[in-house]
Design a protein around this motif. Sequence first.
Motif, PDB file in Angstrom:
ATOM      1  N   SER A   1      -3.060   1.418 -23.321  1.00 58.60           N
ATOM      2  CA  SER A   1      -3.848   1.074 -24.497  1.00 58.60           C
ATOM      3  C   SER A   1      -2.882   0.562 -25.547  1.00 58.60           C
ATOM      4  O   SER A   1      -1.668   0.674 -25.391  1.00 58.60           O
ATOM      5  CB  SER A   1      -4.575   2.302 -25.033  1.00 58.60           C
ATOM      6  N   ALA A   2      -3.447   0.041 -26.619  1.00 58.06           N
ATOM      7  CA  ALA A   2      -2.598  -0.480 -27.696  1.00 58.06           C
ATOM      8  C   ALA A   2      -1.666   0.603 -28.220  1.00 58.06           C
ATOM      9  O   ALA A   2      -0.585   0.321 -28.710  1.00 58.06           O
ATOM     10  CB  ALA A   2      -3.468  -1.037 -28.813  1.00 58.06           C
ATOM     11  N   GLY A   3      -2.087   1.869 -28.104  1.00 58.73           N
ATOM     12  CA  GLY A   3      -1.256   2.964 -28.623  1.00 58.73           C
ATOM     13  C   GLY A   3      -0.186   3.438 -27.659  1.00 58.73           C
ATOM     14  O   GLY A   3       0.596   4.328 -27.980  1.00 58.73           O
TER      15      GLY A   3
ATOM     16  N   LEU B   1      12.062  11.146 -24.423  1.00 61.38           N
ATOM     17  CA  LEU B   1      10.665  10.977 -24.848  1.00 61.38           C
ATOM     18  C   LEU B   1       9.686  11.638 -23.875  1.00 61.38           C
ATOM     19  O   LEU B   1       8.609  12.076 -24.263  1.00 61.38           O
ATOM     20  CB  LEU B   1      10.329   9.490 -24.966  1.00 61.38           C
ATOM     21  N   GLY B   2      10.046  11.673 -22.589  1.00 66.86           N
ATOM     22  CA  GLY B   2       9.134  12.240 -21.582  1.00 66.86           C
ATOM     23  C   GLY B   2       7.980  11.306 -21.323  1.00 66.86           C
ATOM     24  O   GLY B   2       7.935  10.182 -21.841  1.00 66.86           O
ATOM     25  N   PRO B   3       6.999  11.759 -20.494  1.00 66.85           N
ATOM     26  CA  PRO B   3       5.877  10.884 -20.152  1.00 66.85           C
ATOM     27  C   PRO B   3       5.079  10.492 -21.393  1.00 66.85           C
ATOM     28  O   PRO B   3       4.991  11.263 -22.337  1.00 66.85           O
ATOM     29  CB  PRO B   3       5.025  11.732 -19.203  1.00 66.85           C
ATOM     30  N   ASP B   4       4.539   9.301 -21.369  1.00 66.91           N
ATOM     31  CA  ASP B   4       3.747   8.808 -22.500  1.00 66.91           C
ATOM     32  C   ASP B   4       2.323   9.361 -22.380  1.00 66.91           C
ATOM     33  O   ASP B   4       1.603   9.007 -21.458  1.00 66.91           O
ATOM     34  CB  ASP B   4       3.746   7.263 -22.444  1.00 66.91           C
ATOM     35  N   PRO B   5       1.899  10.217 -23.325  1.00 64.48           N
ATOM     36  CA  PRO B   5       0.551  10.793 -23.223  1.00 64.48           C
ATOM     37  C   PRO B   5      -0.551   9.729 -23.321  1.00 64.48           C
ATOM     38  O   PRO B   5      -1.687   9.969 -22.936  1.00 64.48           O
ATOM     39  CB  PRO B   5       0.483  11.775 -24.397  1.00 64.48           C
ATOM     40  N   ARG B   6      -0.196   8.565 -23.840  1.00 68.38           N
ATOM     41  CA  ARG B   6      -1.201   7.506 -23.975  1.00 68.38           C
ATOM     42  C   ARG B   6      -1.211   6.566 -22.787  1.00 68.38           C
ATOM     43  O   ARG B   6      -1.892   5.537 -22.812  1.00 68.38           O
ATOM     44  CB  ARG B   6      -0.948   6.712 -25.256  1.00 68.38           C
ATOM     45  N   ASN B   7      -0.419   6.859 -21.757  1.00 72.50           N
ATOM     46  CA  ASN B   7      -0.459   6.041 -20.547  1.00 72.50           C
ATOM     47  C   ASN B   7      -0.945   6.914 -19.404  1.00 72.50           C
ATOM     48  O   ASN B   7      -0.362   7.960 -19.117  1.00 72.50           O
ATOM     49  CB  ASN B   7       0.929   5.500 -20.203  1.00 72.50           C
ATOM     50  N   ASP B   8      -2.029   6.494 -18.755  1.00 74.39           N
ATOM     51  CA  ASP B   8      -2.566   7.238 -17.627  1.00 74.39           C
ATOM     52  C   ASP B   8      -2.027   6.619 -16.331  1.00 74.39           C
ATOM     53  O   ASP B   8      -2.549   5.621 -15.837  1.00 74.39           O
ATOM     54  CB  ASP B   8      -4.093   7.186 -17.665  1.00 74.39           C
ATOM     55  N   ALA B   9      -0.964   7.248 -15.795  1.00 78.69           N
ATOM     56  CA  ALA B   9      -0.286   6.674 -14.623  1.00 78.69           C
ATOM     57  C   ALA B   9      -1.199   6.651 -13.403  1.00 78.69           C
ATOM     58  O   ALA B   9      -0.979   5.887 -12.472  1.00 78.69           O
ATOM     59  CB  ALA B   9       0.985   7.464 -14.319  1.00 78.69           C
TER      60      ALA B   9
ATOM     61  N   ARG C   1       0.836  -1.208   0.000  1.00 77.12           N
ATOM     62  CA  ARG C   1       0.000   0.000   0.000  1.00 77.12           C
ATOM     63  C   ARG C   1       0.877   1.267   0.000  1.00 77.12           C
ATOM     64  O   ARG C   1       0.725   2.176  -0.814  1.00 77.12           O
ATOM     65  CB  ARG C   1      -0.900  -0.078   1.238  1.00 77.12           C
ATOM     66  N   GLU C   2       1.846   1.262   0.921  1.00 77.24           N
ATOM     67  CA  GLU C   2       2.768   2.396   1.062  1.00 77.24           C
ATOM     68  C   GLU C   2       3.592   2.595  -0.223  1.00 77.24           C
ATOM     69  O   GLU C   2       3.811   3.718  -0.688  1.00 77.24           O
ATOM     70  CB  GLU C   2       3.707   2.054   2.230  1.00 77.24           C
ATOM     71  N   PHE C   3       4.012   1.471  -0.788  1.00 75.02           N
ATOM     72  CA  PHE C   3       4.808   1.519  -2.019  1.00 75.02           C
ATOM     73  C   PHE C   3       3.984   2.113  -3.164  1.00 75.02           C
ATOM     74  O   PHE C   3       4.456   2.958  -3.929  1.00 75.02           O
ATOM     75  CB  PHE C   3       5.289   0.103  -2.355  1.00 75.02           C
ATOM     76  N   LEU C   4       2.716   1.705  -3.260  1.00 72.72           N
ATOM     77  CA  LEU C   4       1.861   2.226  -4.333  1.00 72.72           C
ATOM     78  C   LEU C   4       1.559   3.706  -4.124  1.00 72.72           C
ATOM     79  O   LEU C   4       1.496   4.475  -5.087  1.00 72.72           O
ATOM     80  CB  LEU C   4       0.561   1.426  -4.441  1.00 72.72           C
ATOM     81  N   ASP C   5       1.365   4.112  -2.859  1.00 78.03           N
ATOM     82  CA  ASP C   5       1.141   5.545  -2.597  1.00 78.03           C
ATOM     83  C   ASP C   5       2.350   6.345  -3.068  1.00 78.03           C
ATOM     84  O   ASP C   5       2.214   7.402  -3.694  1.00 78.03           O
ATOM     85  CB  ASP C   5       0.918   5.798  -1.098  1.00 78.03           C
ATOM     86  N   TRP C   6       3.528   5.816  -2.757  1.00 78.90           N
ATOM     87  CA  TRP C   6       4.762   6.481  -3.197  1.00 78.90           C
ATOM     88  C   TRP C   6       4.797   6.531  -4.733  1.00 78.90           C
ATOM     89  O   TRP C   6       5.040   7.585  -5.328  1.00 78.90           O
ATOM     90  CB  TRP C   6       5.975   5.724  -2.631  1.00 78.90           C
ATOM     91  N   ALA C   7       4.516   5.404  -5.373  1.00 83.21           N
ATOM     92  CA  ALA C   7       4.567   5.353  -6.843  1.00 83.21           C
ATOM     93  C   ALA C   7       3.583   6.361  -7.452  1.00 83.21           C
ATOM     94  O   ALA C   7       3.916   7.091  -8.398  1.00 83.21           O
ATOM     95  CB  ALA C   7       4.258   3.933  -7.326  1.00 83.21           C
ATOM     96  N   ARG C   8       2.384   6.420  -6.888  1.00 82.88           N
ATOM     97  CA  ARG C   8       1.351   7.303  -7.454  1.00 82.88           C
ATOM     98  C   ARG C   8       1.690   8.775  -7.262  1.00 82.88           C
ATOM     99  O   ARG C   8       1.151   9.633  -7.953  1.00 82.88           O
ATOM    100  CB  ARG C   8      -0.003   6.979  -6.823  1.00 82.88           C
ATOM    101  N   SER C   9       2.575   9.062  -6.305  1.00 81.65           N
ATOM    102  CA  SER C   9       2.930  10.469  -6.070  1.00 81.65           C
ATOM    103  C   SER C   9       3.981  10.963  -7.074  1.00 81.65           C
ATOM    104  O   SER C   9       4.341  12.131  -7.059  1.00 81.65           O
ATOM    105  CB  SER C   9       3.468  10.632  -4.639  1.00 81.65           C
ATOM    106  N   LEU C  10       4.469  10.081  -7.942  1.00 84.86           N
ATOM    107  CA  LEU C  10       5.596  10.442  -8.816  1.00 84.86           C
ATOM    108  C   LEU C  10       5.269  10.279 -10.297  1.00 84.86           C
ATOM    109  O   LEU C  10       5.405   9.184 -10.851  1.00 84.86           O
ATOM    110  CB  LEU C  10       6.797   9.540  -8.505  1.00 84.86           C
ATOM    111  N   PRO C  11       4.877  11.355 -10.978  1.00 79.78           N
ATOM    112  CA  PRO C  11       4.608  11.250 -12.417  1.00 79.78           C
ATOM    113  C   PRO C  11       5.856  10.883 -13.218  1.00 79.78           C
ATOM    114  O   PRO C  11       5.749  10.417 -14.350  1.00 79.78           O
ATOM    115  CB  PRO C  11       4.126  12.655 -12.805  1.00 79.78           C
TER     116      PRO C  11
END
Length: 321
Positions: free
Chosen positions: A256-258, A311-319, A72-82
Amino acid sequence: MTSTSGAHSARVALVTCADLPELDEEDAPLVGLLEDRGLAVGVEVWDDPAADWSAYDLVVVRSAWDYSLRRREFLDWARSLPTLRNPANVVAWNSDKHYLADLAKDGQSVVETLWLEPERGYSKRDLHNRFPAREDFVLKPAVSAGSLDTGRYTATNADSRRLAIMHAHRLLEAGRSVMVQRYMPEVDAFGETALVFLHGEFSHAVHKGPMLVGADEPTDGLYKPEVMSPFAASELEIDTAKEILAFARERIPGRSAGSRPLLYARVDLVRREGQRPVLMELELVEPSLFPSLADGALDRIADAIVREIELGPDPRNDASA
Ligand SMILES: Nc1ncnc2c1ncn2[C@@H]1O[C@H](COP(=O)(O)OP(=O)(O)O)[C@@H](O)[C@H]1O
Ligand SMILES: [Mg+2]
């Protein structure tokens, strides 16, 4: 930390855990290779409150191998980092082996699994009745890494069965889902093939020897010792791994596939006589990539990290999915 003179040089964090503050020895040389490519590199412990994640353009998960009891803690950390790679939605999906059931639904060959869920409140007899009647079987937690809390049992041996019941009971009591699988004899005969992909391109493969000899035993380590060696994967293994990655792309919430192929992925396959290989594990969170076992692998990993920054963040991936 180093930086190139003049313009701001991109900064990358390689993420580890408190027990390995200098990274795993396989990854440690990556620091120098990234610096050679003009990046400023920091090595950070994922749960270090002093880490300043905002200082980094890219945060790459490496040896964060101690999260299985604190997911849980690990996922909270992951979600805080774009800036996290692989991104948080991938980490969320892949850090619980229930993803294997998702892939099996899509018709992918995965090791056949019976799931025991903690909220079901099984008695010891219920557990006994759910274990196979023949041959060897494996118990492992759905959230785990490094073969910890994983044991091998013999169905027809009363002592072994009793140890299996204790093992499953202990995990379920701790609120952990348990996987029951037939012990695949192919793992003893051939071992596993771990195939590493960087941005969807096959990089290298390694062979992994069998790990399990008996009941789960407590260990202080982060992982049980593995016997890895260089290996030339077959076309069939590479194709199977690619197909699994393509299916995973459609399955992972937020992708997504894209969407762009992930910075890194490791596909662990078990060979079978006359059939397609079967998926043991898909590692998208913090896989060992074993670069010392393949020529040029460490350079390819460094190049992939540089490319990921470009490349930067992937606009087709919703983190945040
Ligand atoms: N069903 C199985 N048959 C044979 N060996 C298994 C089986 N499940 C796990 N193992 C052994 O245990 C190791 C760890 O299991 P795995 O599912 O890869 O979890 P993790 O690496 O996340 O701990 C495998 O690499 C393999 O050697
Ligand atoms: Mg594994």
